[in-house]
Design an enzyme around this catalytic site. Structure first.
Site, mmCIF file in Angstrom:
data_model
loop_
_atom_site.group_PDB
_atom_site.id
_atom_site.type_symbol
_atom_site.label_atom_id
_atom_site.label_comp_id
_atom_site.label_asym_id
_atom_site.label_seq_id
_atom_site.Cartn_x
_atom_site.Cartn_y
_atom_site.Cartn_z
ATOM 1 N N GLU A 43 -38.773 -33.677 8.475
ATOM 2 C CA GLU A 43 -37.779 -34.549 9.741
ATOM 3 C C GLU A 43 -39.156 -35.787 10.054
ATOM 4 O O GLU A 43 -40.317 -35.636 10.504
ATOM 5 C CB GLU A 43 -37.721 -34.092 10.766
ATOM 6 C CG GLU A 43 -36.698 -33.024 10.413
ATOM 7 C CD GLU A 43 -37.016 -32.151 11.650
ATOM 8 O OE1 GLU A 43 -37.205 -32.053 12.869
ATOM 9 O OE2 GLU A 43 -35.303 -30.930 11.603
ATOM 10 N N GLU A 72 -31.653 -27.131 7.503
ATOM 11 C CA GLU A 72 -32.532 -26.868 8.964
ATOM 12 C C GLU A 72 -30.819 -26.261 9.058
ATOM 13 O O GLU A 72 -30.247 -28.209 9.776
ATOM 14 C CB GLU A 72 -33.215 -27.114 9.678
ATOM 15 C CG GLU A 72 -34.189 -26.821 9.221
ATOM 16 C CD GLU A 72 -35.927 -26.785 9.511
ATOM 17 O OE1 GLU A 72 -35.030 -27.693 11.340
ATOM 18 O OE2 GLU A 72 -36.838 -27.642 9.435
HETATM 19 O O1 IFM Z 1 -38.162 -25.626 15.654
HETATM 20 C C1 IFM Z 1 -37.516 -27.216 14.831
HETATM 21 C C2 IFM Z 1 -38.313 -27.335 13.430
HETATM 22 O O2 IFM Z 1 -39.602 -27.609 13.597
HETATM 23 C C3 IFM Z 1 -37.559 -28.846 12.395
HETATM 24 N N1 IFM Z 1 -37.122 -28.861 13.096
HETATM 25 C C4 IFM Z 1 -36.303 -28.382 14.293
HETATM 26 C C5 IFM Z 1 -36.571 -27.033 14.698
HETATM 27 C C6 IFM Z 1 -35.583 -26.298 16.561
HETATM 28 O O3 IFM Z 1 -36.127 -26.958 17.331
#
Ligand code: IFM
Length: 444
Positions: free
Chosen positions: A163, A352
């Site tokens: 990210e 994710e």
């Molecule tokens: O916990 C975070 C992760 O570190 C990065 N993506 C989003 C997740 C949830 O907020």
């Protein structure tokens, strides 16, 4: 639910959020160690110092994954464990930890999927300017080569950055995450150095990687959604989508930065000759982290940003972090990527997806997180829809295996398939863990 043959089923975590042991075996200080200790930055002053004790309990955690039946585990490598000062010779004990983890995964038939950077920049590099300075991109490439040299014979799916938009906008724009700078949209050098460092890192890693290794970035991609059909709100939403999607993906798949976005960001002289070619390298797949859309309205006079981020409107379900829950938005996003990037779009991995629920264990010890089950079920159905419509989606990683340190929320928000007791660190698989296990078994 049917998925294509070879579809990767995984779980994801990150180093600072689960490892703990921040002062052991020669690990250096990361900017999150520093940031989380600043009063008021993290709820209840919590830090990643102990986290889930994964550094010591990794065998137990791998056994949980094996029982779950996942085919891959996405974890991140803590740069300060490998290079405590962010440069120079590696710390052997730090590298040994990841090597042991990788071996343990392979013993259980689980493919290791390392992410090299999940926000824990070595403090000395942050002190020297962090991602605002170009040198950090070169340091990152050096670090990537060190890790690849050690793990490259055993790991085949590599993610450089997690990210980058969050690193840039939350870390350097809004000041919500480390290092806590508030430059609003004046973060173009950060964006460019992060993306540049991907290309530099992939070049540096290649000689150490297996022939079948693939590399990519995990981007946090979502739409800006207007709270009303008013043209000013729609414009605000369009700009936000462009900042989250176009700014980070166009350089890789269209060969340059989107000019409409750059009108809102001072560009300076960050981009040098040869950089744009580097930005297109090493994208064997696109990692998509999807949670939900972000609602916006037009900015009001005096606002520091050209839009205003707002809560989802009444009637839109949201998770414990206030993020809108819109599974159909995932299919819509995957379709949007297909249309925008066409033949330049590589295969996609959902790197994710998950949700935060209150998750209180019942008196019998069970954690019945049916909202999470419903969330995962509906998002996986959206993935199915996108595949049927033509998206080439190769895998899905749940965020997260364990309840962990949720950045500024500390440990108050739980994303895990496995409940972690805050006092004892005892792990209790939740209903969602059993649901995911059954799903994987049924689809394999
Ligand atoms: O916990 C975070 C992760 O570190 C990065 N993506 C989003 C997740 C949830 O907020």
């Amino acid at each position: 639910m049917k998925f294509p043959p070879g579809f990767v089923w995984g779980v994801a975590t990150s180093a600072y959020q689960i490892e703990g042991a921040t002062e052991e075996d020669g690990r250096g200080v990361s900017m999150w160690d520093t940031f989380s200790r600043i009063p008021g930055r993290v709820e209840r002053g919590e830090t990643g110092e102990v986290a889930c004790e994964h550094y010591h309990r990794y065998r137990e955690d791998v056994a949980l994954m094996a029982d779950l039946g996942v085919t891959s585990y996405r974890f991140s490598v803590a740069w300060p464990r490998v290079q405590p000062d962010g440069r120079g010779g590696p710390n052997p004990k730090g590298l040994d930890f990841y090597s042991r983890l990788v071996d343990t995964l392979l013993e259980h038939g689980i493919d290791p999927c390392p992410t090299l950077y999940h926000w824990d920049l070595p403090q000395p590099l942050s002190d020297a300017g962090g991602w605002l300075v170009r040198d950090t991109a070169h340091r990152f490439a050096e670090y990537a080569a060190v890790v690849a040299q050690r793990l490259g014979d055993r790991a085949s799916t590599w993610i450089t950055h997690n990210e980058p938009s969050v690193s840039a906008f939350y870390g350097y724009g809004l000041g919500r995450y480390a290092p806590g700078e508030m430059r609003m949209l004046d973060v173009f050098p950060v964006v460019h150095h992060l993306l540049l460092s991907h290309g530099l890192a992939v070049r540096a890693m290649r000689p150490h990687l297996r022939g079948d290794a693939i590399t990519g970035i995990a981007h946090n991609l979502s739409f800006g959604r207007p709270v009303s059909p008013a043209p000013a709100d729609s414009d605000a939403a369009e700009l936000l989508t462009a900042l989250q999607v176009h700014l980070f993906c166009d350089p890789a798949f269209l060969g340059g930065y989107p000019s409409a976005v750059l009108e809102h960001m001072p560009v300076g002289n960050a981009v040098r000759d040869g950089d744009l070619a580097l930005l297109t390298e090493g994208h064997d797949f696109l990692g998509v982290n999807y949670y939900g859309p972000q609602y916006v309205t037009a900015a009001l006079p005096g606002d520091p940003l050209p839009f205003r981020l707002v809560d989802p409107p009444e009637g839109v379900r949201r998770n414990e972090l206030g993020i809108a829950i819109e599974p159909a938005g995932l299919a819509e996003l995957l379709g949007y990527l297909r249309t925008r990037y066409r033949s330049a779009l590589p295969p996609i991995i959902i790197t994710e997806n998950g949700t935060a629920c209150p998750d209180v264990p019942a008196p019998d010890g069970r954690v019945e997180d049916h909202d999470r089950v419903s969330y995962m079920d509906r998002h996986l159905r959206a993935v199915r829809v996108a595949i049927a419509e033509g998206s080439d989606v190769r895998g899905y990683y749940v965020w997260s295996l364990l309840d962990n340190f949720e950045w500024t929320f500390g440990y108050s928000k739980r994303f895990g398939l496995v409940h972690v007791d805050r006092a004892t660190r005892e792990r209790i698989p939740k209903a969602s863990y059993h649901w995911y296990r059954d799903l994987i078994a049924a689809t394999r």
